[in-house]
Motif scaffolding. Sequence first.
Motif, short mmCIF file in Angstrom:
data_model
loop_
_atom_site.label_atom_id
_atom_site.label_comp_id
_atom_site.label_asym_id
_atom_site.label_seq_id
_atom_site.Cartn_x
_atom_site.Cartn_y
_atom_site.Cartn_z
N GLN A 32 0.88 -1.19 -0.12
CA GLN A 32 -0.15 0.08 0.14
C GLN A 32 0.88 1.21 -0.12
OE1 GLN A 32 -2.75 0.08 3.18
NE2 GLN A 32 -4.21 -0.85 2.00
N THR A 63 -12.01 4.57 -1.31
CA THR A 63 -11.59 3.34 -0.72
C THR A 63 -12.70 2.58 -0.06
OG1 THR A 63 -10.91 4.29 1.41
CG2 THR A 63 -9.32 4.26 -0.11
N TYR A 64 -12.75 1.32 0.01
CA TYR A 64 -13.66 0.59 0.58
C TYR A 64 -12.97 -0.76 1.07
CZ TYR A 64 -14.52 -1.76 -3.70
OH TYR A 64 -14.54 -2.68 -4.77
N PHE A 65 -13.71 -1.38 1.92
CA PHE A 65 -13.27 -2.90 2.34
C PHE A 65 -14.14 -3.98 1.78
CE2 PHE A 65 -11.96 0.00 6.11
CZ PHE A 65 -10.61 -0.46 6.20
N GLU A 93 -8.80 -4.17 1.56
CA GLU A 93 -9.08 -3.05 0.97
C GLU A 93 -9.01 -2.64 -0.31
OE1 GLU A 93 -8.51 1.66 2.93
OE2 GLU A 93 -7.12 -0.10 3.63
N TRP A 133 -8.74 0.14 -3.46
CA TRP A 133 -8.45 1.74 -3.75
C TRP A 133 -8.80 2.05 -4.92
CZ3 TRP A 133 -2.91 3.13 -1.24
CH2 TRP A 133 -3.05 2.93 0.05
N ASP A 183 -1.75 -5.83 3.58
CA ASP A 183 -1.35 -4.43 2.68
C ASP A 183 -0.46 -4.95 1.58
OD1 ASP A 183 -3.26 -3.36 4.76
OD2 ASP A 183 -1.45 -2.44 6.09
#
Length: 127
Positions: A44, A57-59, A65, A67, A107
Amino acid sequence: MIKLLLASAFVVALAGCATAGNSSLKGATDESVASVIVEGKTTQAEVREVFGSPVTTYFDGTGGEVWTYILSSYKSDAKNFIPFMALVGTSASGTNTQLQVQFNEQDVVERYSFNNAEMEYGTGVFQ
């Protein structure tokens, strides 16, 4: 008088262009993105260093995650500058560039998609 005409022409030329989004995507290609993002390796922090902050951004459902980066650039078509043409419609063309990066729980890039699409928009009779 000539200076006024030149200034007017310059203002009209600028009024016909619009760019919105993440400027780091300007000129990006499949190859240039692939040289920066390596699935299973790029972090990331490395993505943020190259492309900056994402637009959204969201999970995802797996704990990772996602992007999204977007850049849209459009130019007003020449016919829009014909007197009274706006009464029947307007048109514009350009590109929409999108990069979506999915990270795992550590990440690290799990996968990504890149798209650079030509777009045309119209209103009125130019739809």
